[in-house]
Design a protein around this motif. Structure first.
Motif, PDB file in Angstrom:
ATOM      1  N   ASP A  40       0.794  -1.166  -0.222  1.00  0.00           N
ATOM      2  CA  ASP A  40      -0.005  -0.006  -0.425  1.00  0.00           C
ATOM      3  C   ASP A  40       0.463   1.156   0.355  1.00  0.00           C
ATOM      4  OD1 ASP A  40      -1.802  -1.566   0.250  1.00  0.00           O
ATOM      5  OD2 ASP A  40      -3.040  -1.070   1.554  1.00  0.00           O
ATOM      6  N   THR A  94      -9.059  -6.889   8.833  1.00  0.00           N
ATOM      7  CA  THR A  94      -7.631  -6.795   9.059  1.00  0.00           C
ATOM      8  C   THR A  94      -7.132  -6.017  10.283  1.00  0.00           C
ATOM      9  OG1 THR A  94      -8.790  -5.170   7.258  1.00  0.00           O
ATOM     10  CG2 THR A  94      -6.880  -4.123   8.532  1.00  0.00           C
ATOM     11  N   ASP A  96      -5.280  -3.597  12.074  1.00  0.00           N
ATOM     12  CA  ASP A  96      -3.429  -1.982  11.613  1.00  0.00           C
ATOM     13  C   ASP A  96      -2.853  -2.750  12.472  1.00  0.00           C
ATOM     14  OD1 ASP A  96      -5.218  -1.132  10.282  1.00  0.00           O
ATOM     15  OD2 ASP A  96      -6.967  -0.054  11.206  1.00  0.00           O
ATOM     16  N   ASN A  99      -0.830  -5.074  10.729  1.00  0.00           N
ATOM     17  CA  ASN A  99       0.396  -4.307   9.287  1.00  0.00           C
ATOM     18  C   ASN A  99       2.385  -4.642   9.401  1.00  0.00           C
ATOM     19  OD1 ASN A  99       0.188  -3.815   6.613  1.00  0.00           O
ATOM     20  ND2 ASN A  99      -0.475  -2.122   6.565  1.00  0.00           N
TER      21      ASN A  99
END
Length: 222
Positions: A40, A94, A96, A99
């Protein structure tokens, strides 16, 4: 890291290097299981797929077109120090905080210019006659940000973050000290143990029930 997305080790000197990276997998024209991972933040890494994950993505092509958090095994090219990833699974939810997080457990072979070279072995011994085969050899990853703390020669558990194509140290815990070689600054198989554990155990132990489990996209595929 106060909350780890991975299970605790099965034994103190269990080797491991596994991480979570958000991005989009793009297969090559030649082979679906060989391609690139575009993260990303715009960085590009060579990538390969585990066999079961490959089948799952082929059956669900919409998953290839979207950004996901991938469970990955990292490797580093010896000369260029470029990272590449072997994609093992895909998270449905997800996380966070997880990540670009990597859990690394291994022996620090060198410490120079603020960088650590961490050697990671398989967690069980090779079959007789295969001791020198490539798949049974250890691999090394370079981590930045060691500061003034002394890591060299011992077994460490490291919390590492992927930052702009670099593995950067966030925290470290000394697991076991090893005798230091006298005549040269290196660590080898003769001065640190290789664990003797069942063949079914590998470097990436599945999470326990009380932990966050990386949901592999292949769980429901045969």
């Amino acid at each position: 890291m106060s909350i780890s997305p991975f299970s605790p080790p099965d034994f103190p000197t269990m080797y491991r290097c596994i991480g979570m990276v958000m991005g989009k997998y793009l297969p090559s024209n030649e082979a679906f299981n060989q391609g690139i991972l575009v993260t990303d933040d715009g960085n590009i890494y060579s990538a390969t797929l585990a066999r079961k994950l490959e089948r799952s993505l082929q059956d669900n092509p919409e998953l290839v077109e979207s950004s996901s958090i991938w469970v990955v095994w990292p490797r580093m090219e010896t000369q260029s120090k470029k990272l590449n990833f072997h994609l093992r699974g895909r998270l449905e939810a997800t996380l966070d905080f997880a990540n670009n997080y990597f859990s690394m457990r291994g022996v620090v072979r060198s410490q120079e210019n603020g960088k650590l070279s961490v050697q990671i072995w398989r967690n069980f011994r090779p079959p007789v006659g295969y001791e020198k085969a490539m798949q049974w050899q250890p691999f090394t990853l370079e981590v930045e940000g060691s500061g003034e703390q002394q890591f060299f020669g011992d077994f460490w558990e490291l919390d590492v973050r992927l930052v702009d194509s670099r593995l950067v140290l966030e925290d470290g815990r000394l697991i076991m000290k090893f005798p230091k070689p006298r005549k040269h600054c290196s660590v080898n198989a003769e001065n640190h143990p290789i664990a003797e554990v069942p063949k079914e155990t590998n470097a990436q132990t599945p999470p326990q029930d009380n932990q966050i489990s990386p949901t592999v996209a292949t769980q429901n595929k045969s």
